[in-house]
Design an enzyme around this catalytic site. Structure first.
Site, mmCIF file in Angstrom:
data_model
loop_
_atom_site.group_PDB
_atom_site.id
_atom_site.type_symbol
_atom_site.label_atom_id
_atom_site.label_comp_id
_atom_site.label_asym_id
_atom_site.label_seq_id
_atom_site.Cartn_x
_atom_site.Cartn_y
_atom_site.Cartn_z
ATOM 1 N N GLY A 46 0.832 -1.191 0.000
ATOM 2 C CA GLY A 46 0.000 0.000 0.000
ATOM 3 C C GLY A 46 0.868 1.243 0.000
ATOM 4 O O GLY A 46 1.989 1.225 0.524
ATOM 5 N N GLN A 51 2.850 9.932 1.088
ATOM 6 C CA GLN A 51 4.152 9.270 1.177
ATOM 7 C C GLN A 51 5.056 9.549 -0.019
ATOM 8 O O GLN A 51 6.247 9.246 0.014
ATOM 9 C CB GLN A 51 3.961 7.756 1.319
ATOM 10 C CG GLN A 51 3.288 7.365 2.625
ATOM 11 C CD GLN A 51 3.129 5.868 2.716
ATOM 12 O OE1 GLN A 51 2.161 5.315 2.211
ATOM 13 N NE2 GLN A 51 4.102 5.207 3.320
ATOM 14 N N CYS A 93 5.392 -0.029 7.113
ATOM 15 C CA CYS A 93 5.010 1.175 6.364
ATOM 16 C C CYS A 93 6.233 1.610 5.572
ATOM 17 O O CYS A 93 7.342 1.650 6.121
ATOM 18 C CB CYS A 93 4.588 2.269 7.342
ATOM 19 S SG CYS A 93 4.137 3.818 6.537
ATOM 20 N N LEU A 94 6.043 1.948 4.312
ATOM 21 C CA LEU A 94 7.187 2.326 3.475
ATOM 22 C C LEU A 94 7.868 3.604 3.969
ATOM 23 O O LEU A 94 9.022 3.850 3.634
ATOM 24 C CB LEU A 94 6.754 2.485 2.012
ATOM 25 C CG LEU A 94 6.328 1.178 1.318
ATOM 26 C CD1 LEU A 94 5.892 1.463 -0.109
ATOM 27 C CD2 LEU A 94 7.457 0.153 1.338
ATOM 28 N N HIS A 135 -4.915 1.364 7.314
ATOM 29 C CA HIS A 135 -3.596 1.995 7.413
ATOM 30 C C HIS A 135 -3.476 3.130 6.381
ATOM 31 O O HIS A 135 -3.020 4.236 6.707
ATOM 32 C CB HIS A 135 -2.518 0.912 7.180
ATOM 33 C CG HIS A 135 -1.108 1.412 7.162
ATOM 34 N ND1 HIS A 135 -0.152 0.994 8.077
ATOM 35 C CD2 HIS A 135 -0.460 2.279 6.343
ATOM 36 C CE1 HIS A 135 1.001 1.591 7.811
ATOM 37 N NE2 HIS A 135 0.849 2.374 6.766
ATOM 38 N N GLU A 136 -3.896 2.858 5.148
ATOM 39 C CA GLU A 136 -3.739 3.857 4.078
ATOM 40 C C GLU A 136 -4.736 5.011 4.227
ATOM 41 O O GLU A 136 -4.403 6.159 3.936
ATOM 42 C CB GLU A 136 -3.885 3.198 2.704
ATOM 43 C CG GLU A 136 -2.867 2.084 2.398
ATOM 44 C CD GLU A 136 -1.418 2.501 2.609
ATOM 45 O OE1 GLU A 136 -1.101 3.689 2.426
ATOM 46 O OE2 GLU A 136 -0.603 1.630 2.960
ATOM 47 N N HIS A 139 -3.293 7.406 6.547
ATOM 48 C CA HIS A 139 -2.320 8.312 5.912
ATOM 49 C C HIS A 139 -3.034 9.523 5.305
ATOM 50 O O HIS A 139 -2.531 10.646 5.377
ATOM 51 C CB HIS A 139 -1.561 7.598 4.782
ATOM 52 C CG HIS A 139 -0.351 6.835 5.236
ATOM 53 N ND1 HIS A 139 0.686 7.409 5.931
ATOM 54 C CD2 HIS A 139 0.001 5.535 5.063
ATOM 55 C CE1 HIS A 139 1.616 6.491 6.176
ATOM 56 N NE2 HIS A 139 1.226 5.345 5.668
HETATM 57 NI NI NI Z 1 2.150 3.480 5.619
#
Ligand code: NI
Length: 171
Positions: A46, A51, A93-94, A135-136, A139
């Site tokens: 994701g 991000q 998480c990236l 999660h996304e 963000h």
């Molecule tokens: Ni993330």
């Protein structure tokens, strides 16, 4: 298509709620296509616009890691409309490379969003897909998974990141 740079925490863009998407044109299609490429290349399941430095409410996800075309999903202006149950599992998480920690989430989530053409749809799913959608969507609201951890866990993770920063391995 082009790879975009993934911003790392504590970049302030990660704490800012994104602006709603109002234009469903070529610019948006290009951004989404670049976000998919960036997510697959990372690799991750994701990726939200914040991000990659774009403060807008959208994310891409693919819990199959590119294996199942049906799981290639973009959600624009996502809104969680129903949750139920609980799950506790490892999350990453990236924007926090190398950090994996258990996070409690709802087991099932129903999220309403627009697709790439501006049409409204709902996704009702459980387990990993629910976790990823939540999660996304967080963000898009300026919330990172660190905010979902217990205070003790959060301090441990922050300490680990400070160490990595000092060692020049987090920039
Ligand atoms: Ni993330």
């Amino acid at each position: 298509m082009a790879l975009m740079e993934v911003v790392k925490w504590p970049n302030p863009i990660l704490d800012a709620p994104g602006d709603p998407v109002t234009e469903f044109g070529d610019g948006l299609k290009k951004l989404v296509s670049n976000m998919f490429e960036t997510m697959y290349s990372a690799p991750g399941v994701g990726l939200a616009a914040a991000q990659v430095g774009v403060s807008k409410r959208l994310f891409v996800m693919d819990c199959s890691g590119g294996k199942d075309p049906d799981q290639r999903i973009v959600m624009i202006n996502p809104e969680v409309i129903h949750v139920e149950g609980e799950q506790n599992g490892e999350e990453g998480c990236l924007s926090f490379p190398g950090i994996f920690t258990p996070v409690e989430r709802s087991l099932r989530a129903v999220v309403r969003a627009h697709d790439i053409n501006g049409n409204e749809f709902e996704l009702d799913d459980t387990e990993l897909t629910a976790r990823c959608m939540l999660h996304e969507t967080d963000h898009c609201d300026g919330i990172v998974f660190l905010d979902k951890m217990s205070p003790i866990k959060r301090e441990l993770v922050k300490r680990k990141i400070r160490k990595l920063q000092k060692a020049g391995k987090w920039s």
